[in-house]
Design a protein around this motif. Structure first.
Motif, PDB file in Angstrom:
ATOM      1  N   GLN A  33     -56.385 -16.009  -4.743  1.00  0.00           N
ATOM      2  CA  GLN A  33     -57.661 -16.662  -4.471  1.00  0.00           C
ATOM      3  C   GLN A  33     -57.750 -17.014  -2.994  1.00  0.00           C
ATOM      4  O   GLN A  33     -56.795 -17.558  -2.425  1.00  0.00           O
ATOM      5  N   CYS A  34     -58.863 -16.701  -2.373  1.00  0.00           N
ATOM      6  CA  CYS A  34     -59.077 -16.981  -0.955  1.00  0.00           C
ATOM      7  C   CYS A  34     -60.324 -17.847  -0.804  1.00  0.00           C
ATOM      8  O   CYS A  34     -61.415 -17.463  -1.256  1.00  0.00           O
ATOM      9  N   ALA A  35     -60.166 -19.023  -0.188  1.00  0.00           N
ATOM     10  CA  ALA A  35     -61.280 -19.940   0.019  1.00  0.00           C
ATOM     11  C   ALA A  35     -61.441 -20.216   1.512  1.00  0.00           C
ATOM     12  O   ALA A  35     -60.448 -20.460   2.213  1.00  0.00           O
ATOM     13  N   LEU A  36     -62.679 -20.157   2.002  1.00  0.00           N
ATOM     14  CA  LEU A  36     -63.017 -20.498   3.384  1.00  0.00           C
ATOM     15  C   LEU A  36     -63.779 -21.821   3.346  1.00  0.00           C
ATOM     16  O   LEU A  36     -64.865 -21.906   2.766  1.00  0.00           O
ATOM     17  N   THR A  37     -63.205 -22.863   3.952  1.00  0.00           N
ATOM     18  CA  THR A  37     -63.811 -24.195   3.920  1.00  0.00           C
ATOM     19  C   THR A  37     -63.960 -24.732   5.338  1.00  0.00           C
ATOM     20  O   THR A  37     -63.188 -24.356   6.234  1.00  0.00           O
ATOM     21  N   PRO A  38     -64.937 -25.587   5.557  1.00  0.00           N
ATOM     22  CA  PRO A  38     -65.096 -26.189   6.890  1.00  0.00           C
ATOM     23  C   PRO A  38     -63.875 -27.029   7.259  1.00  0.00           C
ATOM     24  O   PRO A  38     -63.201 -27.585   6.403  1.00  0.00           O
TER      25      PRO A  38
ATOM     26  N   ILE B 106     -55.136 -19.600   0.883  1.00  0.00           N
ATOM     27  CA  ILE B 106     -54.776 -18.568  -0.097  1.00  0.00           C
ATOM     28  C   ILE B 106     -53.966 -19.226  -1.201  1.00  0.00           C
ATOM     29  O   ILE B 106     -52.923 -19.846  -0.930  1.00  0.00           O
ATOM     30  N   ASN B 107     -54.431 -19.114  -2.430  1.00  0.00           N
ATOM     31  CA  ASN B 107     -53.706 -19.654  -3.573  1.00  0.00           C
ATOM     32  C   ASN B 107     -53.249 -18.514  -4.467  1.00  0.00           C
ATOM     33  O   ASN B 107     -54.030 -17.627  -4.824  1.00  0.00           O
ATOM     34  N   LEU B 108     -51.970 -18.526  -4.812  1.00  0.00           N
ATOM     35  CA  LEU B 108     -51.378 -17.519  -5.687  1.00  0.00           C
ATOM     36  C   LEU B 108     -51.213 -18.133  -7.067  1.00  0.00           C
ATOM     37  O   LEU B 108     -50.367 -19.006  -7.274  1.00  0.00           O
ATOM     38  N   SER B 109     -52.053 -17.727  -7.982  1.00  0.00           N
ATOM     39  CA  SER B 109     -52.077 -18.315  -9.315  1.00  0.00           C
ATOM     40  C   SER B 109     -51.485 -17.341 -10.347  1.00  0.00           C
ATOM     41  O   SER B 109     -51.747 -16.135 -10.272  1.00  0.00           O
ATOM     42  N   PRO B 110     -50.657 -17.829 -11.301  1.00  0.00           N
ATOM     43  CA  PRO B 110     -50.295 -19.223 -11.571  1.00  0.00           C
ATOM     44  C   PRO B 110     -49.354 -19.808 -10.525  1.00  0.00           C
ATOM     45  O   PRO B 110     -48.438 -19.120 -10.055  1.00  0.00           O
ATOM     46  N   ALA B 111     -49.599 -21.071 -10.168  1.00  0.00           N
ATOM     47  CA  ALA B 111     -48.888 -21.681  -9.050  1.00  0.00           C
ATOM     48  C   ALA B 111     -47.430 -21.984  -9.357  1.00  0.00           C
ATOM     49  O   ALA B 111     -46.644 -22.189  -8.432  1.00  0.00           O
ATOM     50  N   ASP B 112     -47.055 -22.035 -10.647  1.00  0.00           N
ATOM     51  CA  ASP B 112     -45.668 -22.377 -10.978  1.00  0.00           C
ATOM     52  C   ASP B 112     -44.770 -21.154 -11.108  1.00  0.00           C
ATOM     53  O   ASP B 112     -43.582 -21.283 -11.395  1.00  0.00           O
ATOM     54  N   LEU B 113     -45.329 -19.947 -10.911  1.00  0.00           N
ATOM     55  CA  LEU B 113     -44.538 -18.718 -10.990  1.00  0.00           C
ATOM     56  C   LEU B 113     -44.018 -18.374  -9.595  1.00  0.00           C
ATOM     57  O   LEU B 113     -44.818 -18.253  -8.659  1.00  0.00           O
TER      58      LEU B 113
ATOM     59  N   SER C 200     -53.297 -21.118   5.463  1.00  0.00           N
ATOM     60  CA  SER C 200     -52.186 -21.600   4.636  1.00  0.00           C
ATOM     61  C   SER C 200     -52.119 -20.818   3.341  1.00  0.00           C
ATOM     62  O   SER C 200     -53.138 -20.370   2.808  1.00  0.00           O
ATOM     63  N   ILE C 201     -50.905 -20.647   2.838  1.00  0.00           N
ATOM     64  CA  ILE C 201     -50.648 -19.945   1.574  1.00  0.00           C
ATOM     65  C   ILE C 201     -49.921 -20.903   0.651  1.00  0.00           C
ATOM     66  O   ILE C 201     -48.867 -21.448   1.005  1.00  0.00           O
ATOM     67  N   VAL C 202     -50.470 -21.129  -0.535  1.00  0.00           N
ATOM     68  CA  VAL C 202     -49.866 -22.024  -1.512  1.00  0.00           C
ATOM     69  C   VAL C 202     -49.675 -21.256  -2.816  1.00  0.00           C
ATOM     70  O   VAL C 202     -50.232 -20.181  -3.017  1.00  0.00           O
ATOM     71  N   GLY C 203     -48.883 -21.854  -3.708  1.00  0.00           N
ATOM     72  CA  GLY C 203     -48.628 -21.201  -4.991  1.00  0.00           C
ATOM     73  C   GLY C 203     -47.197 -20.738  -5.143  1.00  0.00           C
ATOM     74  O   GLY C 203     -46.936 -19.677  -5.730  1.00  0.00           O
ATOM     75  N   LEU C 204     -46.263 -21.529  -4.616  1.00  0.00           N
ATOM     76  CA  LEU C 204     -44.824 -21.251  -4.721  1.00  0.00           C
ATOM     77  C   LEU C 204     -44.429 -19.928  -4.060  1.00  0.00           C
ATOM     78  O   LEU C 204     -43.773 -19.076  -4.681  1.00  0.00           O
ATOM     79  N   PRO C 205     -44.830 -19.712  -2.793  1.00  0.00           N
ATOM     80  CA  PRO C 205     -44.408 -18.479  -2.104  1.00  0.00           C
ATOM     81  C   PRO C 205     -43.018 -18.641  -1.513  1.00  0.00           C
ATOM     82  O   PRO C 205     -42.602 -19.750  -1.157  1.00  0.00           O
ATOM     83  N   ASP C 206     -42.284 -17.533  -1.391  1.00  0.00           N
ATOM     84  CA  ASP C 206     -41.012 -17.585  -0.684  1.00  0.00           C
ATOM     85  C   ASP C 206     -41.264 -17.325   0.803  1.00  0.00           C
ATOM     86  O   ASP C 206     -42.408 -17.245   1.258  1.00  0.00           O
ATOM     87  N   LYS C 207     -40.192 -17.219   1.578  1.00  0.00           N
ATOM     88  CA  LYS C 207     -40.341 -17.075   3.026  1.00  0.00           C
ATOM     89  C   LYS C 207     -41.108 -15.815   3.388  1.00  0.00           C
ATOM     90  O   LYS C 207     -41.971 -15.832   4.274  1.00  0.00           O
TER      91      LYS C 207
END
Length: 505
Positions: A21-26, A66-73, A32-39
């Motif tokens: 998921q990609c969101a553009l916000t003011p 950037i959100n990688l869903s499911p976030a706990d995987l 930033s990348i979230v959702g339990l990413p590794d290095k």
């Protein structure tokens, strides 16, 4: 608004769907990348930014999340670069949103925008087919993924090709499957002079996927026999080829997207670690036993392997799968392999030759082979002694059966097994897979055979596992004999292979 793209996260040979998921916000410009990413996944933002800059595409002065869903995987690997870029391109309106949402993508980006091949394209294509989506991947990985005919595979060389494809400027053609590799093997079983009993054991092992243990002096031909085992094995069936190739795809061993119909033959060195044999490491990669799935694992000088490695083989031999347990995940790999083990009778190898044996005979042999535990040896169906070949035998002409002749008998025996098991249970393909009531149904011996087996079990103290393994081997011998019934001669031969070197061990 939120733009979406799809990719996969690997857990063993399974590919789990991940929504990018990609969101553009003011706000202040950030990426930033979230959702339990590794290095490697966290560093994707720099590769994506540079790849877009090489195409003269400027990122908007907004906060990019950037959100990688499911976030706990857990998300591991560089193949998340391309789906992140696709989601971002859809968010800024360069490619249509419906195109990004109907595609599963994976690939690593170079700083100049070119796409680098990644591992796991084949299981990713399987996942895309289940979700009824198209697979987008680097061009070098597309021939491998195209073997999954249930989904369309698009291979792109650069990120610019992806943009031109989805914008309609220059659509990419669907990829074609890679070539089927049929390596030519110059080895032939006829090259082995003498050793008729060992050749017979090799044929039985190949016909029923039974484990074989050879004990013999150095130079007696143990490694030579094992190296010729692939020449008598039937080719992989389409289902087996796909299973094996998925594991090799995860390990990055598929050559130019080609799938081989030859059965794997793995021969790790005795200094290999437990992670190398069983699997593990940072990404819980498959080990040698899984890379040998549907094929052969040859362990030369088996007593030289470390004790923990050998003991870890006991459960995979029995269950046909191995679970790699980690603090945050449990990864299971299939590992139905044929174990061919070889060993010298002692450290110097000359225990049976009085002229060359050391002063510690027979204690040296007991100490050396004593490194193999009883429970592990009980799981090896066939045990044979491989004596040295005399010089007279070396001078004889090669008049034994060729690999082609033996392979025809093995194929005929496996055809009988396929017809017997049918489609009742897809997990049962050869006699080594049969357990419980099914084994009693197909391998019940006649009255004379039952009497012989009962006498041997009582006389030599066969364990329940050993009893059933004798029945499986006898069923395979009967299949080679084109017999519907397991008779006394079949059981007698199976018992002789079970006990032939037990006293030496």
């Amino acid at each position: 608004m939120v733009a979406r793209a799809y990719t996969v996260a690997f857990e063993g040979v399974e590919a789990h769907q991940v929504e990018v998921q990609c969101a553009l916000t003011p706000g202040l410009p950030a990426f930033s990348i979230v959702g339990l990413p590794d290095k490697a996944v966290s560093e994707a933002r720099d590769r994506v930014r540079s790849a877009l800059a090489s195409m003269a595409i400027a990122l908007p002065s907004k906060r990019i999340t950037i959100n990688l869903s499911p976030a706990d995987l857990p998300k591991e690997g560089s193949h998340f670069d391309l789906p992140i870029a696709v989601a971002l391109l859809a968010a800024i309106g360069i490619i249509p949103e419906d195109a990004s949402e109907s595609t599963v993508s994976l690939g690593e980006l170079s700083l100049d925008g070119s796409l680098v091949g990644v591992t796991g394209a084949l299981p990713a294509a399987m996942s895309a087919a289940e979700e009824d989506r198209t697979l987008l991947c680097p061009a070098v990985s597309s021939p491998e993924a195209a073997w999954v005919a249930a989904t369309q595979v698009i291979g792109a060389a650069t990120l610019a090709d992806v943009v031109r494809h989805y914008s309609g400027q220059s659509p990419l053609k669907p990829s074609e499957p890679g070539e089927v590799h049929t390596p030519k093997n110059a080895r032939d079983l006829r090259d082995v002079k003498g050793q008729e009993r060992a050749k017979r054991a090799l044929e039985i092992a190949a016909a029923g996927r039974h484990h074989l243990f050879m004990v013999g002096a150095p130079g007696s031909g143990k490694s030579m026999l094992a190296a010729r085992l692939p020449t008598i094995l039937p080719p992989l069936s389409p289902a087996e080829a796909l299973e094996t190739s998925m594991i090799h795809s995860i390990a990055g061993l598929l050559d130019q997207g080609g799938i081989s119909r030859s059965r794997p033959f793995r021969e790790p060195h005795h200094t290999a670690s437990m992670a190398a044999i069983v699997g593990g490491g940072r990404r819980a990669s498959p080990g040698e036993i899984s890379l040998a799935h549907n094929g052969v694992l040859f362990m030369d000088e088996m007593p030289e392997f470390s004790r923990p490695v050998l003991e870890t083989l006991r459960q995979p031999i029995e269950t046909g799968q191995v679970m790699i347990a980690r603090a945050n995940a449990h990864v299971t790999y299939p590992c139905k392999f044929m174990l061919i083990a070889a060993a010298n009778p002692c450290r110097c190898g000359h225990m049976f030759d009085p002229a060359q044996a050391c002063a510690r005979v027979p204690d040296c042999g007991q100490d050396y082979l004593g490194r193999l535990s009883g429970p592990l040896l009980d799981r090896l169906d066939l045990r044979i002694e491989v004596p040295p070949v005399s010089f007279q035998d070396l001078d004889l002409p090669n008049d034994g059966d060729t690999s082609e002749t033996v392979a025809a008998r093995v194929s005929a025996a496996q055809a009988r097994q396929t017809a017997r098991f049918g489609q009742d249970d897809p997990t049962i393909r050869v006699n080594a897979d049969v357990h419980g009531q099914k084994l009693e149904e197909i391998a019940t011996p006649d009255a004379e055979g039952r009497s012989l087996l009962s006498h041997v079990a009582e006389r030599f103290g066969l364990s329940a596992r050993g009893y059933h393994r004798v029945l499986r081997v006898a069923r395979t011998i009967a299949d080679l004999d084109q017999s519907d019934t397991v008779r006394r001669p079949h059981l007698a031969e199976a018992i002789s292979f079970r006990l032939s070197s037990a006293q030496d061990i």
